[in-house]
Scaffold this motif. Structure first.
Motif, PDB file in Angstrom:
ATOM      1  N   PRO C  29      20.727  -1.469 -35.548  1.00 17.45           N
ATOM      2  CA  PRO C  29      19.521  -0.719 -35.174  1.00 17.45           C
ATOM      3  C   PRO C  29      18.965   0.088 -36.350  1.00 17.45           C
ATOM      4  O   PRO C  29      19.562   0.129 -37.427  1.00 17.45           O
ATOM      5  N   ILE C 233      12.008   3.248 -35.452  1.00 19.43           N
ATOM      6  CA  ILE C 233      12.117   2.453 -34.229  1.00 19.43           C
ATOM      7  C   ILE C 233      13.510   1.846 -34.149  1.00 19.43           C
ATOM      8  O   ILE C 233      13.997   1.258 -35.117  1.00 19.43           O
ATOM      9  N   SER C 234      14.174   1.997 -32.999  1.00 12.95           N
ATOM     10  CA  SER C 234      15.588   1.592 -32.928  1.00 12.95           C
ATOM     11  C   SER C 234      15.746   0.081 -33.112  1.00 12.95           C
ATOM     12  O   SER C 234      16.606  -0.372 -33.846  1.00 12.95           O
ATOM     13  N   LYS C 235      14.917  -0.683 -32.439  1.00 10.62           N
ATOM     14  CA  LYS C 235      14.993  -2.139 -32.610  1.00 10.62           C
ATOM     15  C   LYS C 235      13.937  -2.556 -33.639  1.00 10.62           C
ATOM     16  O   LYS C 235      13.002  -3.306 -33.328  1.00 10.62           O
ATOM     17  N   ARG C 237      13.830  -4.543 -35.930  1.00 11.16           N
ATOM     18  CA  ARG C 237      13.630  -5.963 -36.267  1.00 11.16           C
ATOM     19  C   ARG C 237      12.326  -6.505 -35.690  1.00 11.16           C
ATOM     20  O   ARG C 237      11.705  -7.383 -36.282  1.00 11.16           O
TER      21      ARG C 237
END
Lengths: 350, 350, 350, 350
Positions: C29, C233-235, C237
């Motif tokens: 993350p 932003i945690s995700k 990707r």
């Protein structure tokens, strides 16, 4: 008779005279005056090196400006839970630093240690937590205790290991100085202190404090910060004149010595009268344990002092100042002693 | 001889005496003292209604606290491009309001109008733009001009239409008051003003200003804001005593009248000597057009004053104060007149 | 048919596919994922040097973070009066910088010049005014015009003279790039740009922008600032995947070329139909002057566009995007042309 | 196999499909789109009353905006020492609130109580301390425990007594909801909650959270705050579409039930294998005590999890999510069980 704090008193006559004397003709505004220039030179002498000195009107301003100089908005400031900056400034450090976080580090005798600070630091998770930036201590502490030079060095070593800076809230710096028998340099930059909030109001001035920055190359930044916070005084000569008088003929040291001596006298007498002190008396504050009835009785007789629950139930704070009268100290002792006897012989004790 | 500003002077003797008199025994700290209590009552009288009054040490603090009371971080403050809050406070209003935006509204004679403000407002796009919150004016203005009562009302009507509040920077409020012949109430809340930065330092005090809030129900919020900004002075009696002396026997009004009168005298004499004034003299500032050689020559003779390019090339500002001496005014006129003659007869003119 | 802005459209199918492809199993993350790592390498290639790239979800965040990196709370940011950062971000730059001041510098064609900036700077009075810190421009500008490389260099020279930095709001950076036929490096750091808000949302992404910092040594500070602003932003990707697709096979350039070409087509056709353009068409925005009746009539037929009073009365903005259809452009022209004829022959003209 | 956190996973296919479906033609930007309008209606239904819902991209943003709505700069926020807002957001609450202070209130099981909060409040000294403004809790808590409705009510009663508001960090709100068998209304406004940070990213979305404000009259203020923080997303339909899919057919509840059930399965199996749990498993997190050798061995075999020293030495956190596979859970149990046996029979134990 008021033992609540050393801010209930007035100003020393020599300080007032200096103000009156400074009221002569025109002077450059905003700190370009001669008084302020002389003061800068005097602080250099006092601290045995070049420093940057910024007079302000309150201790809260001096502390908050000092903290903001070394703490980014994402910074952490480590301090004692009862630190003035933590509990008595309504969030001024947070405002001046644009949102830094004060982290309370427990410690005995009103003091924190390098070890305690390092235990509180956790930054394994670099971006998610506020970053260690500053250690802030009060010298003398909020309960009148003292950081020795070796305690200061231990703190500054912890600072060095974590790339932090060291701030001293010196609202009662003079009292610490004379009690420790150290020089201003020894208690500050020689021991790793980066910035000092130099207090004078509690020890003889009307409203005069100063930020003393031991990294004078950053003075310009502090100038902007002070102005922007509304703490650049237009007729600054009247603040500088106070500080000049305060330092002249060692007034600040003799004032502090007197306050400390009266606290010693008061503490010894109260102990000999059978009242326990919550901490040893090191400067001009003492914390005495009185039965509630004694406290109430003393107040009824006109003695004023604060409850100090932080040091335990039935603990009260007594503060002496440069203008405390020895007869008032003795009167308090006499009254307390009488109540003690009365209390000891009373059939129903609290 | 210093005509640079009304902050180069000292304090009025009566103000100093009040400070000395206030230095008597213990007093409650942080504004709970008797001087501050009396001052609060006196401001109620002065403004013919209940107000909340908060003494502080600088005009920047008084302005920035006033603005923050009525401007959220997403708020817009409309003011003249040359407003002190816009150009001379290093962003204090932005800091105290946590990031509000000052929007410059052009206007003649150093003043803005209700119409000008409304033209500057564009909030059709509600969430994307800062929101109209406050109109801020200086009375007297930065160039010494005055807002009449009807001009104030026009501004406050614009405020009402857009749910804005109205702030007055009164660094020279006394000068405006005596020039307009109006009462404090008439120039403030009766004309729709919500908050006044009441200046006293420039007109006889050492360091004493006050926020006067005409919505006393919000006083507690202002108390937090002031404390948090480091502007709650522990020995406040020494500030309140200044303000008390300032108001006593109409000292503030006579001081202002004297300053205004000297400016009139100076202006009339300079005009009769053939120098143009950039604006009419309404209070204690005047703006004269001098050939550069005249200005340089006067400076060489020891007269001090500021360039004021904002009003055009070769414009200089002269400010009189309560402690300006009439002989200094006349000396300046004499010297300027002599240079004028010299200049007029010189073969090579600038 | 919507010509209001290039943010009313959706995402390019290739961008959506990249998001769907990225949805595979676990990933580290907070930007430690492989997509973000690849993206960092790709930005280094793209800019022909090491840069620090920080994906975020909005252009406002990218701009405000960029500005805060180079502007202290007492700093001044010089920008065009109509700059997005000045009028369309509800004070985000002020919030992120903890209260800096944006100073509007007028300029023709929606652009500012080095000379204009320097004229606006006045810091003779060091501590009283906010300090020159940053110049902020939009490339392409808010009205679709372009800064040439020599204009950029003139700005960066002014920055160098005053120790300021240079920020580019690149919400439409791709459109500028293809219009100028320059490389990303040439339009940024090679011309003295210190930080770029790299836009992608308006040109094919869902919600993907990036701060590109050309001083990668300061990346850690930006990491704290981004996290603290809630923009890590945690995700991540899923944002990096968008940007990766955006750059793959020059999708971003072909998208921008298409949008620019349609704006050219539209502009030429409208001119040949007799309507004046308020500015030359340089990228994907155009500003046409229509009689109010024409505008109203077009709206009634389902064409959407914004009023643009900033460029004069009866001026309307039309924006093309990567997903604008050529038939919609032609339909608008046909409808406008018909109204033009009608208008020309109407007995009562506006 | 990754048990580190529920943010290492991807998005639920239904959520991705909703994004793809939303990519159709033009839509009003900045939340005026149909998806966002439908979402607003759906939240009203979900919470059985009118609420104001503001989608954002991160949980930090949702929390910090929520906190700022109810905490002035001089406010105090009471929370658990380990609260995400206190230790994992790099000071975002302090930034968004312009410098408020978070005060850690110790509490068992990762939770705080009304009594604990009230003990922490000391505001006898009104102007010198930050003022009680907000209580902030995480539901489920940072260690997966739950606040029952009566615990919530006790907190909200404490809030009422001190005029504070109540904030819920609902990063794992769905997990709490299904574990408690309560309705969204029962766990929020019916129990006195004023604002909820509604999490969805950890339970199936890409990047979608929402502030749910139970005082919709203040929605406009929140709109300004969101925009100004850079959290108003121009193509908001793509966030709203995620949230819509998340709520459709109770996807959020079934996702949460599955994650909770796997945590239960994992916890029971680990206990039966002889490993102690540091807390009961109430939602989708569990904290197991493993000898260091076991933890190291498991990591060597590809199992990922975090140390969790806050709950004691040798404690590790395991988190399940909607996309955790049952075979991965069982594989972890099998591996741990084998190491347990090995450890028990090993002659030299740690």
């Amino acid at each position: 008779v008021d033992f609540r704090s050393d801010n209930v008193g007035g100003a020393h006559p020599a300080v007032l005279e200096a103000i009156v004397r400074a009221n002569r003709g025109a002077a450059d505004p905003y700190g370009a005056d001669l008084w302020s220039q002389r003061l800068a030179a005097r602080f250099n002498d006092l601290f045995e090196r070049e420093v940057a000195v910024f007079p302000v009107a309150t201790g809260t301003a001096a502390n908050a400006l000092s903290i903001a100089m070394f703490t980014p908005p994402w910074g952490a400031v480590y301090c004692h839970p009862n630190a003035h900056v933590n509990v008595s400034e309504c969030g001024a450090p947070e405002q001046f630093s644009a949102g830094a976080k004060l982290i309370a580090v427990p410690g005995d005798s009103g003091k924190i240690t390098g070890h305690g600070v390092e235990r509180a630091i956790h930054r394994e998770d670099a971006v998610h937590t506020v970053q260690p930036s500053l250690v802030s201590i009060s010298q003398a502490s909020e309960i009148g205790t003292l950081y020795t030079r070796s305690e200061l060095e231990s703190l500054s070593e912890a600072c060095a290991r974590h790339r932090m800076h060291l701030h001293v809230d010196g609202a009662r710096f003079a009292h610490a100085l004379v009690a420790l028998g150290a020089s201003p340099a020894e208690l500050t930059w020689k021991a790793g202190v980066d910035v000092l909030a130099f207090g004078a109001t509690k020890n003889g001035c009307l409203a005069a404090e100063a930020v003393v920055l031991f990294e004078p190359a950053r003075a310009q930044e502090l100038a902007y910060r002070r102005k922007r916070a509304g703490h650049l005084i237009s007729k600054q000569r009247f603040v500088s004149a106070q500080l000049e008088a305060y330092l002249t003929d060692e007034l600040w040291l003799s004032n502090a010595r007197q306050a400390n001596a009266l606290a010693q006298r008061l503490g010894a007498a109260l102990q000999s009268a059978g009242f326990a002190l919550a901490t040893p008396v090191e400067t001009n504050q003492l914390f005495v344990t009185w039965p509630a009835s004694v406290a109430a009785n003393l107040r009824a007789r006109g003695f004023a002092f604060y409850d100090w629950g932080a040091l335990g139930p039935d603990v009260y704070r007594l503060v002496t100042a440069f203008d405390t009268r020895v007869e008032d100290v003795d009167a308090l002792v006499t009254a307390a002693r009488a109540l003690r006897v009365q209390d000891a012989t009373s059939p129903t004790k609290r």
